[in-house]
Structures are given as C-alpha cells and as structure tokens.
Design an enzyme around this catalytic site. Structure first.
Site, PDB file in Angstrom:
ATOM      1  N   HIS A 181      71.139  12.877  76.806  1.00 46.93           N
ATOM      2  CA  HIS A 181      69.738  13.141  76.740  1.00 46.93           C
ATOM      3  C   HIS A 181      69.512  14.783  76.490  1.00 46.93           C
ATOM      4  CE1 HIS A 181      69.280   9.141  78.343  1.00 46.93           C
ATOM      5  NE2 HIS A 181      68.193   9.216  77.859  1.00 46.93           N
ATOM      6  N   ASP A 211      72.001   5.740  69.379  1.00 41.71           N
ATOM      7  CA  ASP A 211      71.107   6.295  70.435  1.00 41.71           C
ATOM      8  C   ASP A 211      69.989   6.919  69.566  1.00 41.71           C
ATOM      9  OD1 ASP A 211      69.998   6.351  72.941  1.00 41.71           O
ATOM     10  OD2 ASP A 211      72.044   7.266  73.832  1.00 41.71           O
TER      11      ASP A 211
END
Length: 487
Positions: free
Chosen positions: A187, A258
């Site tokens: 992330h 993702d």
C-alpha cells in the site's frame, strides 16, 4: 479477425475494464452515468456499507443503470470485513480456518459468506488470500492467510473458492505471486520478494495452483517484484501475468489488479507515468480488470485512465484485441449471483469455526470477574478501523467484569486498576510486531495475567507471559469464542 468486442470503440472498451471505488452509501450521479455508458463496475468498501439491506438497495440501483455491471467487494471475513465493518465479522478469518484445519468447514463458511453476498447483489468477492504467512515481520498479510505451509493451506484456499462460488459470486485468489514473504506493505512501498523462481514454484505458487484447479474465476495481481522476472511489479509484468500465471499455471479467468493508486505502483511508477500509464502497462502485461480507488475516487481519474488507454491503442502500444479481451473477461465477472434473500445475519456457523480454531496454552481460567485490558494498536491499511476487543464480550458473560481499553504506553493505568481483581486478561493483536506492546507485557508480568492473542502468535508462539489463548482472528465470532471459553 474482428469480433463483436473489437468492433466496439476503444473508448467503450477502456471504460469496460475499470472498477473504481466511490464515496457514499448511494451511487453518485457521475457513477450512475458512467455505468449506464458502459463502465465495467465498482468495488465496495466499508465507507459504502450500512447494513445488508442498504447494500442490496445500492447494488439494485447500480444494476438499474445497466444489467451485467460488476459489483465487487473486498470481504475476506475475519479482520478484513466490509459487510460487518460496524460490528466485526460474522465468520473468523482465514488463519483461524486454517487452524481449525477442516476444509469442509472452510467450504461451509465460504458458502455462508457467498450466500450473503449474493443476497446483497455482489457479483465478485476479492477473496480469498492465497498468500502464505511467511515472514514474522510481514506487516499486511498475517491472519489473512490460511497458514504458512503451502501443503496445508492450499486445501483451504480451494475449499474457500468452492464454497464462495456456490452461489454464483466470483472468487478472486490474491495477491499473485504471493505477498507473505514481503516485509513491506505494498500500500505504501514496492516490496521485492526474496525468492528465486524455484522457491516460488515450491512455496508461494502452490496455493494459487490449487485455486486454479478449484475453478477460481479471477486472480488478483500483487504489486510485488520478483527479481528473476525483471524490475516491474507483477501487476505491470508480462512474465508474471502472461508467461507464468496463464502459461505455466494455466489460468484462463480474469486477472484483476490490486488498486493502481497504491504506493507500490503510484510511488514507483505513477509519479513518472501517471495513473493512466500504469493502467496501460497493466493491460499490456495481461491484466483484465483495473481496480481504482481504494480511497474515494472521482470521475476525472477515470477520464485520465480512459484517455491514456485510448492513446495507447491509437499509437499501437496496446493492441485493440488485447483491450477487447480484457473487457470481455471483466464483463464475465458481472454475472448475476444466484437468487437469495437478505435476512438476519446468522453467526452460529462462524462461532463453530471460531471455537474449533482456538489454541489454549497452559490453564487460562478466571478466578473471578476479570479486568480485561484490550491493547489497541493501529489496524493494517487493508483491514481499516472496525470493532475489536474482548472486554465487551466478557462483560456481557461475566457480571462484574471491567473492560479497559489502553495504548501500549498505559502500563501504569493497568497496574493501578488491577489490584481490585483476582483475574486480569490482556488482549493483543500480533504483539510480536509491536515493541511497545511487548514492553507493556513485560511491565505487567507481575500480575500473572491471561493473554489472548488475536493475530499471528509470532515466532515460537509469541512472548511467554503465562497462560494464553490464540484466536488467530479479531472477528466478532473469534472474540466471542474466547470469551465463552474463559467464562
């Protein structure tokens, strides 16, 4: 040779591969217009959820704009829940299911989740994690994996896929080629896996192969670098997605990225190329559906992606046939799930699984109403804030219980409160990853407390401060199971 898909305009095809997030519990006007015009679909997060009835109304609103829209959600159960963001999950997470070690139970739990998602109008669930829990310092997978042994975890990955897809909701094995050995969170950074190709085939790729054999309809790429495949993360890497995932493992379903705005891609690539360029590179590598907007997203970001994709087709950088193939595979995830009725959430099966997952060390028994100390640490970005803690459960089951929520720096607060209680219960979440939590446990060692660990126990089971219960999940049902055991 032209096909119905390649006869569509590049603009239409570019819209059809995008799966953005959005803010709010109803669809904003810009999103409704885009769906009516052919936007591939959406991904729902906790910010979009009040309860099952509201989610069903939201998905009906989206489907009212266009049949076949993909409605995805990131609902893993356990610590990563969207449907139960306000209460805690009605099922334990994958590591707890792996600890229970009953693939038939895993199938049943996933089927219960699939039936609930179908009733809510969801067509795609971004689960299960086919990752393994491999690095003690791993900051993001942990309890989201079914275990560390590929031979033991793989049957549960396959069982989860089978159960979830029973009601027509597409499963998604993630994060290819496997995030568990990474020591950075994709992330915010770009992890490099410390793996050779041979090690990947012997370890990380085993659960993905099991998912593919079980008929998983989609696989999510991870923003992960494998040095032998080059410098680009798997999401932008043709060797990973086309040569290995499709060629060597034989996957024929949809490859989903993702979120492209995550730090591993936006940090390493987006600042140079822009989000649109990352979208182009993912499609060229072999991805089909592009996830955008784990954070709230706006229409202009979609415009940038569409513009970049169309320009790449015009320049010959991205073949129209590749884009059309991606749009077709994305559309296949919009199949309406099996009819099901929204009803009260039933936690009985989840509780059964959570009880079976408990691991008890020593003799953790209460000598009277306890002081329950819930030690708060920041949740992972993937999980986000959600209800957590044992105190409320034990207070309900054992009159006279006092529930105390503390930070790792509040040892004095606990020591001041403890003398009035014959029993103290300290609840942690992956204590081995938090030096301040370990320091707190050491400061409290004179209290002879019971510890309840709700995350990965850590190397050697974690710090040994006496009797301990491991739940392997911070879900509602896992905490409830631990409270029942103690009560």
């Amino acid at each position: 040779m032209s096909t119905p898909e390649t006869q569509s305009s590049p603009e239409k095809l570019a819209e059809a591969v995008l799966l953005p997030g959005f803010a709010g519990t109803t669809a904003p006007d810009w999103l409704r217009r885009r769906i009516a015009g052919g936007l591939g679909g959406v991904v729902l997060f906790g910010r979009n959820v009040v309860d099952d009835e509201q989610v069903a109304a939201l998905t009906a609103q989206l489907r009212g704009e266009r049949d076949g829209v993909v409605v995805g959600i990131d609902e893993e159960g356990g610590d990563v829940t969207r449907l139960d963001v306000n209460t805690g999950s009605f099922v334990p997470g994958p590591l707890a299911l792996g600890a229970a070690d009953d693939p038939e139970l895993t199938t049943a739990v996933a089927a219960a989740l699939g039936e609930r998602l179908a009733a809510c109008g969801v067509t795609l669930n971004l689960a299960p994690c086919a990752d393994l829990t491999l690095a003690a310092e791993d900051p993001i997978i942990g309890v989201r994996a079914f275990g560390s042994d590929p031979a033991k975890a793989s049957p549960h990955v396959a069982a989860y896929v089978t159960g979830l897809q029973k009601y027509g909701v597409a499963a998604c094995a993630k994060h290819f080629p496997g995030h568990g050995a990474a020591t950075e969170d994709s992330h915010v950074a770009l992890p490099v896996l410390p793996r050779t190709v041979e090690e990947l085939h012997a370890i990380e790729l085993v659960p993905f192969a099991a998912a593919i054999r079980a008929g998983v309809r989609s696989v999510m790429s991870g923003h992960l670098v494998v040095a032998a495949w080059g410098d680009e993360p798997a999401t932008l890497n043709r060797t990973a997605l086309t040569d290995v995932l499709r060629g060597e493992l034989g996957f024929t379903g949809a490859v989903i990225t993702d979120a492209l705005e995550m730090g591993a891609v936006s940090g390493a690539y987006g600042r140079h190329d822009g989000l649109g360029r990352s979208a182009v590179r993912a499609l060229a590598a072999g991805a089909d559906a592009l996830c955008l907007g784990g954070a709230a997203f706006e229409a202009e970001h979609l415009d940038a992606c569409v513009t970049a994709i169309v320009a790449a087709v015009a320049a010959g950088e991205l073949p129209l046939e590749r884009l059309a193939e991606a749009a077709s595979r994305t559309a296949g995830l919009g199949t309406d799930p099996a009819p099901a009725q929204v009803g009260p959430v039933d936690r009985r099966l989840g509780l059964e699984a959570a009880r079976k997952a408990l691991r008890v060390h020593g003799e953790p028994r209460l000598a009277g109403p306890p002081l329950v100390v819930d030690v708060q640490t920041d949740p992972t970005i993937a999980a986000g804030p959600m209800p957590w803690g044992l105190g409320a459960h034990l207070a309900e089951l054992v009159p006279g219980t006092r529930a105390l929520t503390v930070t790792p720096d509040d040892a004095d607060v606990v020591l001041e409160a403890a003398p009035g209680f014959r029993s103290v219960v300290v609840v942690t979440r992956e204590a081995h990853r938090h030096p301040r939590v370990r320091a707190l446990l050491t400061a409290l060692s004179g209290l002879d407390f019971i510890r309840v660990e709700t995350g990965v126990p850590g190397p050697g089971g974690g710090d040994d401060h006496g009797p301990r219960i491991d739940t392997f999940s911070g879900s509602y049902v896992s905490l409830r199971a631990a409270a029942e055991y103690l009560a």
